[in-house]
Write an enzyme that holds these catalytic residues in place. Structure first.
Site, PDB file in Angstrom:
ATOM      1  N   CYS A   1     -31.017  -5.264  34.456  1.00  0.00           N
ATOM      2  CA  CYS A   1     -31.875  -4.749  33.398  1.00  0.00           C
ATOM      3  C   CYS A   1     -33.296  -5.237  33.678  1.00  0.00           C
ATOM      4  O   CYS A   1     -33.550  -6.444  33.631  1.00  0.00           O
ATOM      5  CB  CYS A   1     -31.388  -5.226  32.037  1.00  0.00           C
TER       6      CYS A   1
ATOM      7  N   CYS B   1     -36.927   1.459  29.322  1.00  0.00           N
ATOM      8  CA  CYS B   1     -35.890   0.994  30.257  1.00  0.00           C
ATOM      9  C   CYS B   1     -36.572   0.619  31.563  1.00  0.00           C
ATOM     10  O   CYS B   1     -37.160   1.476  32.225  1.00  0.00           O
ATOM     11  CB  CYS B   1     -34.845   2.079  30.486  1.00  0.00           C
TER      12      CYS B   1
END
Length: 264
Positions: free
Chosen positions: A77, A201
């Site tokens: 991530c 993101c």
């Protein structure tokens, strides 16, 4: 059990982060996935796109373990990595530069003079063309250009694409992109594991920037990305085989608050 946690956000991508260097977090609990999911639930828990553990790691400053909001352990991530780097600095694990281990390998990061976090991402050796583009930037991403992105049905379209047969049982993240300048793009992302659109993101904007260069939508190797949660910058270099390396994701993060998990 009383566990301290930190709530972070990076361009609206928010995380619960636990300093697990003492190894008190019950990772081996048979119900840990449902417990993490409950913590990430926005009405009955703290609320977050994911949960991150900062752990000790021999040979590195720390190890980052990431769980999606559905409670399952995820891949890399990017925004979560930037937030974890900021926490590691707050905990005095390092001063300006750090090297840590993530799901996809070793990452280097630094705190810049403007206090933004600059994170090196994994190299990208291949960009596949599938109507849009498919590539792995630490997590798998599908990238497609669309018109009128502000009104585009990201959740509905993303859910369909994410779980198509070519992307396997775990699916893929889906990024919808619209150009708004020579080296600037607006990106909205549907994230698997969250099963919804997130405000930003990190691995997705990296995938989008590389895809737009690959598609010759820009000649710049320094690209600005706008998300619903804020602005990010992506820079990279190209090797002799057409692969991408020295990929950096840069942007602001914020420690929103800290608290304690009681009876977890």
């Amino acid at each position: 059990m009383n566990l301290e946690f930190y709530k972070y956000q990076g361009t609206g991508n928010d995380f619960i982060i636990v300093d697990n260097r003492s190894e008190l977090f019950p990772k081996k609990d048979t119900k840990i996935n449902s417990k993490i999911s409950k913590l990430c639930e926005r009405h009955f828990g703290i609320g977050a796109d994911g949960l991150i553990l900062l752990e000790k790691c021999k040979g590195y400053d720390f190890n980052m373990v990431y769980y999606n909001s559905d409670g399952r352990e995820g891949t890399m991530c990017g925004n979560g990595g930037r937030c974890t780097v900021d926490l590691a600095k707050y905990l005095k694990i390092f001063e300006r530069e750090t090297t840590f281990l993530g799901f996809d390998g070793v990452h280097h990061a630094s705190v810049e003079v403007d206090n933004k976090i600059k994170l090196q991402m994994k190299n990208v050796q291949e960009v596949k063309k599938r109507d849009g583009f498919f590539l792995d930037t630490g997590s798998p991403h599908y990238v497609v250009m669309v018109d009128d992105i502000y009104n585009y049905p990201v959740k509905e379209k993303g859910r369909i694409i994410a779980h198509l047969e070519p992307y396997g049982k775990k699916g893929t993240n889906v990024n919808f992109v619209e150009q708004n300048g020579n080296n600037s793009f607006f990106v909205r992302t549907y994230e698997r594991g969250v099963e919804d659109e997130t405000l930003s993101c990190g691995t997705g904007v990296v995938a989008s920037a590389i895809s737009m260069f690959h598609a010759q939508q820009t000649k710049s190797k320094n690209i600005n990305i706008i998300t619903r949660g804020g602005h990010l910058n992506i820079s990279f270099k190209i090797d002799n085989n057409g692969g991408y390396h020295s990929i950096f994701l840069k942007g602001a993060v914020e420690k929103v608050y800290q608290g304690h998990l009681f009876g977890f």
